[in-house]
Design a protein around this motif. Structure first.
Motif, PDB file in Angstrom:
ATOM      1  N   ARG A  47      62.630   0.442  -8.331  1.00 53.48           N
ATOM      2  CA  ARG A  47      62.817   0.767  -6.910  1.00 53.48           C
ATOM      3  C   ARG A  47      63.083   2.243  -6.663  1.00 53.48           C
ATOM      4  NH1 ARG A  47      64.382  -4.185  -4.309  1.00 53.48           N
ATOM      5  NH2 ARG A  47      62.845  -5.677  -5.089  1.00 53.48           N
ATOM      6  N   LEU A  48      63.192   3.047  -7.724  1.00 54.50           N
ATOM      7  CA  LEU A  48      63.556   4.452  -7.547  1.00 54.50           C
ATOM      8  C   LEU A  48      62.384   5.375  -7.879  1.00 54.50           C
ATOM      9  CD1 LEU A  48      67.076   4.404  -9.235  1.00 54.50           C
ATOM     10  CD2 LEU A  48      66.548   4.300  -6.783  1.00 54.50           C
ATOM     11  N   PRO A  49      62.204   6.439  -7.090  1.00 58.72           N
ATOM     12  CA  PRO A  49      61.121   7.389  -7.376  1.00 58.72           C
ATOM     13  C   PRO A  49      61.163   7.947  -8.794  1.00 58.72           C
ATOM     14  CG  PRO A  49      62.007   7.792  -5.195  1.00 58.72           C
ATOM     15  CD  PRO A  49      62.892   6.759  -5.824  1.00 58.72           C
ATOM     16  N   LYS A  50      62.385   8.154  -9.341  1.00 61.16           N
ATOM     17  CA  LYS A  50      62.482   8.736 -10.687  1.00 61.16           C
ATOM     18  C   LYS A  50      61.851   7.819 -11.740  1.00 61.16           C
ATOM     19  CE  LYS A  50      67.069   6.982 -11.938  1.00 61.16           C
ATOM     20  NZ  LYS A  50      68.448   7.337 -12.367  1.00 61.16           N
ATOM     21  N   ASP A  51      61.899   6.488 -11.512  1.00 62.80           N
ATOM     22  CA  ASP A  51      61.283   5.562 -12.454  1.00 62.80           C
ATOM     23  C   ASP A  51      59.765   5.761 -12.505  1.00 62.80           C
ATOM     24  OD1 ASP A  51      63.778   4.366 -12.928  1.00 62.80           O
ATOM     25  OD2 ASP A  51      63.528   3.013 -11.218  1.00 62.80           O
ATOM     26  N   TYR A  52      59.156   5.928 -11.341  1.00 62.69           N
ATOM     27  CA  TYR A  52      57.703   6.115 -11.274  1.00 62.69           C
ATOM     28  C   TYR A  52      57.303   7.511 -11.735  1.00 62.69           C
ATOM     29  CZ  TYR A  52      57.599   1.704  -8.812  1.00 62.69           C
ATOM     30  OH  TYR A  52      57.727   0.373  -8.495  1.00 62.69           O
ATOM     31  N   ALA A  53      58.126   8.503 -11.414  1.00 68.71           N
ATOM     32  CA  ALA A  53      57.842   9.864 -11.864  1.00 68.71           C
ATOM     33  C   ALA A  53      57.788   9.911 -13.392  1.00 68.71           C
ATOM     34  CB  ALA A  53      58.911  10.819 -11.334  1.00 68.71           C
ATOM     35  N   ALA A  54      58.698   9.180 -14.047  1.00 65.73           N
ATOM     36  CA  ALA A  54      58.709   9.147 -15.514  1.00 65.73           C
ATOM     37  C   ALA A  54      57.427   8.517 -16.050  1.00 65.73           C
ATOM     38  CB  ALA A  54      59.937   8.370 -16.007  1.00 65.73           C
ATOM     39  N   LEU A  55      56.958   7.451 -15.393  1.00 66.21           N
ATOM     40  CA  LEU A  55      55.715   6.796 -15.829  1.00 66.21           C
ATOM     41  C   LEU A  55      54.498   7.699 -15.628  1.00 66.21           C
ATOM     42  CD1 LEU A  55      56.326   3.195 -14.423  1.00 66.21           C
ATOM     43  CD2 LEU A  55      56.352   3.878 -16.835  1.00 66.21           C
ATOM     44  N   LEU A  56      54.589   8.587 -14.652  1.00 67.00           N
ATOM     45  CA  LEU A  56      53.471   9.494 -14.349  1.00 67.00           C
ATOM     46  C   LEU A  56      53.602  10.843 -15.076  1.00 67.00           C
ATOM     47  CD1 LEU A  56      53.346   8.795 -10.511  1.00 67.00           C
ATOM     48  CD2 LEU A  56      51.540   8.206 -12.134  1.00 67.00           C
ATOM     49  N   TYR A  57      54.692  11.017 -15.820  1.00 70.55           N
ATOM     50  CA  TYR A  57      54.932  12.270 -16.558  1.00 70.55           C
ATOM     51  C   TYR A  57      55.037  13.475 -15.619  1.00 70.55           C
ATOM     52  CZ  TYR A  57      53.690   9.344 -20.524  1.00 70.55           C
ATOM     53  OH  TYR A  57      53.654   8.313 -21.445  1.00 70.55           O
ATOM     54  N   ILE A  58      55.688  13.249 -14.470  1.00 73.56           N
ATOM     55  CA  ILE A  58      55.965  14.351 -13.539  1.00 73.56           C
ATOM     56  C   ILE A  58      57.428  14.249 -13.122  1.00 73.56           C
ATOM     57  CG2 ILE A  58      53.593  14.526 -12.678  1.00 73.56           C
ATOM     58  CD1 ILE A  58      54.443  12.931 -10.219  1.00 73.56           C
ATOM     59  N   THR A  59      57.939  15.251 -12.415  1.00 70.83           N
ATOM     60  CA  THR A  59      59.328  15.209 -11.957  1.00 70.83           C
ATOM     61  C   THR A  59      59.425  14.418 -10.647  1.00 70.83           C
ATOM     62  OG1 THR A  59      59.160  17.212 -10.608  1.00 70.83           O
ATOM     63  CG2 THR A  59      59.710  17.495 -12.960  1.00 70.83           C
ATOM     64  N   PRO A  60      60.616  13.862 -10.348  1.00 74.44           N
ATOM     65  CA  PRO A  60      60.797  13.186  -9.048  1.00 74.44           C
ATOM     66  C   PRO A  60      60.501  14.112  -7.863  1.00 74.44           C
ATOM     67  CG  PRO A  60      62.601  12.639 -10.532  1.00 74.44           C
ATOM     68  CD  PRO A  60      61.795  13.708 -11.218  1.00 74.44           C
ATOM     69  N   ASN A  61      60.849  15.388  -7.981  1.00 70.72           N
ATOM     70  CA  ASN A  61      60.557  16.341  -6.893  1.00 70.72           C
ATOM     71  C   ASN A  61      59.050  16.498  -6.681  1.00 70.72           C
ATOM     72  OD1 ASN A  61      63.202  16.821  -6.325  1.00 70.72           O
ATOM     73  ND2 ASN A  61      63.353  18.712  -7.521  1.00 70.72           N
ATOM     74  N   HIS A  62      58.302  16.525  -7.780  1.00 66.62           N
ATOM     75  CA  HIS A  62      56.840  16.625  -7.689  1.00 66.62           C
ATOM     76  C   HIS A  62      56.276  15.395  -6.983  1.00 66.62           C
ATOM     77  CE1 HIS A  62      52.808  17.478 -10.013  1.00 66.62           C
ATOM     78  NE2 HIS A  62      52.617  17.246  -8.728  1.00 66.62           N
TER      79      HIS A  62
END
Length: 292
Positions: free
Chosen positions: A204-219
């Protein structure tokens, strides 16, 4: 025994013959045979309808559109759909699997590159302008003829005609995403949407998806704000709410079962979440989903 989350139809269950990958028909006889499809349901296949006459309304994922002659709509597998027609309706219908269409293409993601198959409901219903109506109708007539005749290489001709139809409409439509070229940001956004489709119940958190995409949550947030006008967290929440609505119109499931399917700790937390972002309790939405 586990309850089905939703009425789901495959191509075999809607066809006279057991062809698992393709159904092409005129719309009036198809509608006569499948009147139960006026109730909310899902498909396991891609679904295209071109109306030549009729009125009423239809919905895709709880967004309603008036039925109009020379309107074409496209649906991807998994979306929730229903019809409510007024008087006689006719046109053409194509149901097809991804495997059927992709079997002669080198690009397995070709369907997802078409703007009306990206899952954005606003891009899925297109009114064909007068100068293109004859061309679109002629393609559907050729598809009907090929599907009913034992012509040599008929299936390949059907695929070629479908490709011609899709390109014609993709050129013709006006889409909410002006840049449909698969550049880096567009591809990254589509990858994020695919991940939310698969994981919305548990991540449910953007940081979880950012990690899967190999980018930062800010990106990820900057990408969503730039291309969608909303932050990544809202994209995730909207996907959870959409699934909640899809499940709520299935009266065989009670609210507790729906909360569990969506991975909420309890019924109360789910109700608060749903009301916060829709303005309605789950029970209120269930009483009249058509009005939403």
């Amino acid at each position: 025994m586990m309850k089905k989350a939703f009425p789901v139809y495959d191509i075999c269950s809607l066809a006279d013959h057991q062809h698992s990958d393709l159904l092409i028909s005129r719309f009036a006889p198809y509608l006569q045979k499948h009147q139960n499809l006026s109730l909310p349901h899902k498909h396991t296949f891609y679904h295209v309808v071109f109306f030549t006459k009729g009125s009423g309304k239809h919905s895709i994922d709880f967004k309603y559109f008036p039925v109009e002659p020379h309107q074409i709509y496209f649906m991807s597998p998994g979306q929730v759909h229903r019809w409510s027609f007024e008087g006689p309706v006719d046109g053409y219908i194509i149901n097809f699997s991804a495997e059927f269409f992709q079997s002669f293409l080198l690009r397995p993601d070709y369907l997802e590159s078409l703007p009306f198959f990206t899952g954005n409901v606003d891009d899925e219903v297109i009114n064909i302008s007068a100068d293109k109506q004859l061309q679109v109708t002629a393609l559907f007539e050729q598809l009907i003829a090929e599907s009913h005749g034992p012509g040599h290489m008929a299936m390949d001709m059907i695929r070629a005609l479908m490709l011609q139809l899709f390109i014609l409409v993709a050129r013709h439509g006006v889409y909410s995403s002006q840049n449909t070229t698969p550049n880096y940001n567009y591809t990254l956004l589509q990858s994020f949407k695919k991940l939310t489709d698969k994981n919305f119940a548990t991540l449910r958190l953007p940081k979880d998806y950012a990690a899967l995409l190999y980018i930062t949550p800010n990106h990820l947030n900057a990408l969503c704000n730039d291309m969608l006008g909303i932050p990544a967290g809202e994209v995730i929440r909207n996907r959870v709410i959409l699934e909640a609505k899809r499940l709520l119109v299935n009266l065989d499931l009670n609210i507790t079962e729906i909360a569990s399917k969506l991975n909420f700790a309890d019924n109360s937390y789910f109700t608060k979440f749903f009301k916060k972002y829709t303005g309605l309790t789950p029970e209120d939405f269930r009483k009249n989903p058509i009005a939403q």
